[in-house]
Write a protein that holds these residues in place. Structure first.
Motif, mmCIF file in Angstrom:
data_model
loop_
_atom_site.group_PDB
_atom_site.id
_atom_site.type_symbol
_atom_site.label_atom_id
_atom_site.label_comp_id
_atom_site.label_asym_id
_atom_site.label_seq_id
_atom_site.Cartn_x
_atom_site.Cartn_y
_atom_site.Cartn_z
ATOM 1 N N CYS A 40 3.636 -18.098 -4.116
ATOM 2 C CA CYS A 40 4.901 -18.666 -4.563
ATOM 3 C C CYS A 40 5.943 -17.566 -4.451
ATOM 4 C CB CYS A 40 4.809 -19.168 -6.003
ATOM 5 S SG CYS A 40 3.717 -20.591 -6.214
ATOM 6 N N ILE A 41 6.972 -17.789 -3.644
ATOM 7 C CA ILE A 41 7.928 -16.734 -3.368
ATOM 8 C C ILE A 41 9.352 -17.189 -3.704
ATOM 9 C CG2 ILE A 41 6.539 -15.591 -1.613
ATOM 10 C CD1 ILE A 41 8.049 -17.031 0.524
ATOM 11 N N THR A 42 10.172 -16.220 -4.098
ATOM 12 C CA THR A 42 11.580 -16.460 -4.406
ATOM 13 C C THR A 42 12.415 -15.356 -3.779
ATOM 14 O OG1 THR A 42 11.446 -15.208 -6.486
ATOM 15 C CG2 THR A 42 11.037 -17.592 -6.601
ATOM 16 N N ARG A 43 13.711 -15.581 -3.724
ATOM 17 C CA ARG A 43 14.629 -14.543 -3.244
ATOM 18 C C ARG A 43 14.785 -13.475 -4.322
ATOM 19 N NH1 ARG A 43 18.683 -16.300 1.012
ATOM 20 N NH2 ARG A 43 19.667 -14.349 0.350
ATOM 21 N N THR A 44 14.794 -12.222 -3.921
ATOM 22 C CA THR A 44 14.962 -11.131 -4.876
ATOM 23 C C THR A 44 16.345 -11.149 -5.509
ATOM 24 O OG1 THR A 44 13.413 -9.768 -3.605
ATOM 25 C CG2 THR A 44 14.858 -8.632 -5.153
ATOM 26 N N ASP A 45 17.372 -11.500 -4.725
ATOM 27 C CA ASP A 45 18.743 -11.408 -5.232
ATOM 28 C C ASP A 45 19.099 -12.527 -6.202
ATOM 29 O OD1 ASP A 45 18.603 -13.326 -3.279
ATOM 30 O OD2 ASP A 45 20.397 -12.702 -2.195
ATOM 31 N N THR A 46 18.473 -13.697 -6.061
ATOM 32 C CA THR A 46 18.827 -14.831 -6.920
ATOM 33 C C THR A 46 17.690 -15.276 -7.834
ATOM 34 O OG1 THR A 46 18.135 -16.481 -5.265
ATOM 35 C CG2 THR A 46 20.416 -15.671 -5.152
ATOM 36 N N GLY A 47 16.455 -14.914 -7.500
ATOM 37 C CA GLY A 47 15.307 -15.381 -8.271
ATOM 38 C C GLY A 47 14.981 -16.838 -8.011
ATOM 39 N N SER A 70 6.495 -28.936 -3.542
ATOM 40 C CA SER A 70 5.530 -28.938 -4.636
ATOM 41 C C SER A 70 5.964 -28.117 -5.845
ATOM 42 C CB SER A 70 4.166 -28.440 -4.142
ATOM 43 O OG SER A 70 4.256 -27.130 -3.652
ATOM 44 N N ASP A 71 6.887 -27.178 -5.682
ATOM 45 C CA ASP A 71 7.350 -26.354 -6.794
ATOM 46 C C ASP A 71 8.870 -26.361 -6.811
ATOM 47 O OD1 ASP A 71 8.119 -24.166 -8.506
ATOM 48 O OD2 ASP A 71 6.120 -23.316 -8.261
ATOM 49 N N PRO A 72 9.499 -26.783 -7.909
ATOM 50 C CA PRO A 72 10.964 -26.858 -7.935
ATOM 51 C C PRO A 72 11.647 -25.495 -8.003
ATOM 52 C CG PRO A 72 10.064 -27.415 -10.088
ATOM 53 C CD PRO A 72 8.888 -27.293 -9.157
ATOM 54 N N ASN A 73 10.910 -24.447 -8.353
ATOM 55 C CA ASN A 73 11.519 -23.136 -8.574
ATOM 56 C C ASN A 73 11.145 -22.087 -7.543
ATOM 57 O OD1 ASN A 73 12.716 -24.003 -11.095
ATOM 58 N ND2 ASN A 73 10.657 -23.856 -11.993
ATOM 59 N N ALA A 74 10.216 -22.395 -6.648
ATOM 60 C CA ALA A 74 9.761 -21.401 -5.685
ATOM 61 C C ALA A 74 9.348 -22.088 -4.386
ATOM 62 C CB ALA A 74 8.581 -20.596 -6.243
ATOM 63 N N THR A 75 9.396 -21.328 -3.319
ATOM 64 C CA THR A 75 8.872 -21.783 -2.032
ATOM 65 C C THR A 75 7.392 -21.423 -1.973
ATOM 66 O OG1 THR A 75 11.005 -21.509 -0.924
ATOM 67 C CG2 THR A 75 9.037 -21.502 0.458
ATOM 68 N N VAL A 76 6.560 -22.407 -1.675
ATOM 69 C CA VAL A 76 5.116 -22.191 -1.642
ATOM 70 C C VAL A 76 4.676 -21.982 -0.194
ATOM 71 C CG1 VAL A 76 2.849 -23.166 -2.182
ATOM 72 C CG2 VAL A 76 4.809 -23.611 -3.696
ATOM 73 N N VAL A 77 3.986 -20.898 0.052
ATOM 74 C CA VAL A 77 3.463 -20.578 1.373
ATOM 75 C C VAL A 77 1.946 -20.522 1.296
ATOM 76 C CG1 VAL A 77 3.392 -18.873 3.230
ATOM 77 C CG2 VAL A 77 5.524 -19.268 2.002
ATOM 78 N N GLU A 78 1.290 -21.231 2.194
ATOM 79 C CA GLU A 78 -0.176 -21.251 2.219
ATOM 80 C C GLU A 78 -0.658 -20.828 3.598
ATOM 81 O OE1 GLU A 78 -3.752 -24.545 1.832
ATOM 82 O OE2 GLU A 78 -1.937 -24.799 0.621
ATOM 83 N N ILE A 79 -1.641 -19.912 3.624
ATOM 84 C CA ILE A 79 -2.173 -19.370 4.875
ATOM 85 C C ILE A 79 -3.668 -19.601 4.906
ATOM 86 C CG2 ILE A 79 -2.266 -17.345 6.379
ATOM 87 C CD1 ILE A 79 -0.086 -16.107 4.578
#
Length: 284
Positions: free
Chosen positions: A135-142, A86-95
């Motif tokens: 919406c989460i991303t890697r800290t090292d690469t963004g 659903s998001d090209p720039n981030a991994t979406v996590v839903e709880i």
């Protein structure tokens, strides 16, 4: 674990343990979705169309080992969704856990401890309860998370936090048997609960859906089985719903949709691994 048609260049989740109420992962070897600069990754190719995702089966009942089903009316079903589409720039996590989830600040901190940034978070309500979406991303690469082992670490970290702060969820989650206070009363019958379907999704890719009993390391193992027969994984979604896991993967073979014979090979490989073999030690 899967058909020996490709070199075993994908590591498996070798273990995990609970230490001081926190989840630690040990022995994560290097793995590959595709050979691409020595990294394993999801290859992003846009969103999953609503018409395609609607074809993936969802069940509200859990298949039990005695052949019956049970509805969880008295307790909401815990759900953890990891969405790569659903998001090209981030991994979406839903709880989701009915109306019982709080602000989940400890979960956000646990994700940061995995080397991740929570770039956006929101909460919304509907008939199924309160949904916490990150919406989460890697800290090292963004960038979004592409390593399946890290995706599995995210999933297990969230579930571990849910078991810690909502111990009543233990009886509703397959992970409750290993990490929770109270294990599930019933066990899922793997033979009944396992469903594998492959659909054409245009000329360049196919949609693989897998539903089976949940357990630690399942996401990593599914990807290993797929890539062991030289099928590439582009993107997907992995849902934990109580005792069940439901995965959707966009896959291709050399940039094309899977032909019927390869679909059958992939389906048989997954089914052989996920369902209980009819002959085990007695056959040796």
């Amino acid at each position: 674990m899967a058909l020996p048609m490709a070199a075993a260049n994908f590591g498996v989740l070798s273990g995990l343990r609970i230490v001081e109420n926190r989840l630690f992962f040990v022995g994560f070897p290097r793995c590959f979705f595709q050979l691409n600069a020595g990294r394993c990754r999801f290859l992003q190719k846009g969103r999953m169309s609503p018409s395609v995702s609607a074809t993936v089966p969802h069940s509200s009942a859990t298949a039990l080992e005695d052949g019956s089903t049970t509805e969880t009316d008295n307790m909401p079903t815990p759900k953890v969704i990891i969405d790569q589409d659903s998001d090209p720039n981030a991994t979406v996590v839903e709880i989701t856990f009915g109306d019982r989830l709080g602000a989940l600040l400890d979960t956000m901190n646990a994700l940061k401890n995995l080397g991740l940034n929570v770039v956006k978070a929101n909460v919304f309500l509907d008939s199924s309860g309160k949904h916490n979406k990150f919406c989460i991303t890697r800290t090292d690469t963004g960038r979004k998370i592409e390593d399946p082992e890290l995706l599995e670490a995210i999933r297990l970290t969230i579930i571990n936090n849910m078991l810690q702060y909502h111990p009543e969820s233990s009886a509703q989650l397959a992970m409750g048997a290993a990490f929770g206070v109270v294990p599930p009363v019933q066990k899922v019958d793997v033979d009944i609960a396992t469903h594998i379907n492959i659909y054409d999704d245009g000329p360049d890719r196919s949609l693989l859906s897998v539903e089976t009993a949940d357990r630690p390391g399942l996401l990593v193992d599914l990807v290993k089985i797929i890539t062991d027969i030289n099928v590439a994984v582009e993107s997907g979604e992995f849902d934990t719903e109580g005792l069940l896991a439901k995965a959707k993967f966009h896959v291709n073979y050399r940039g094309k949709a899977l032909i019927k014979s390869l679909q059958q090979v992939l389906s048989n490989s997954l089914r052989y691994y996920l369902r209980r073999p009819t002959t085990e030690e007695s056959s040796f």
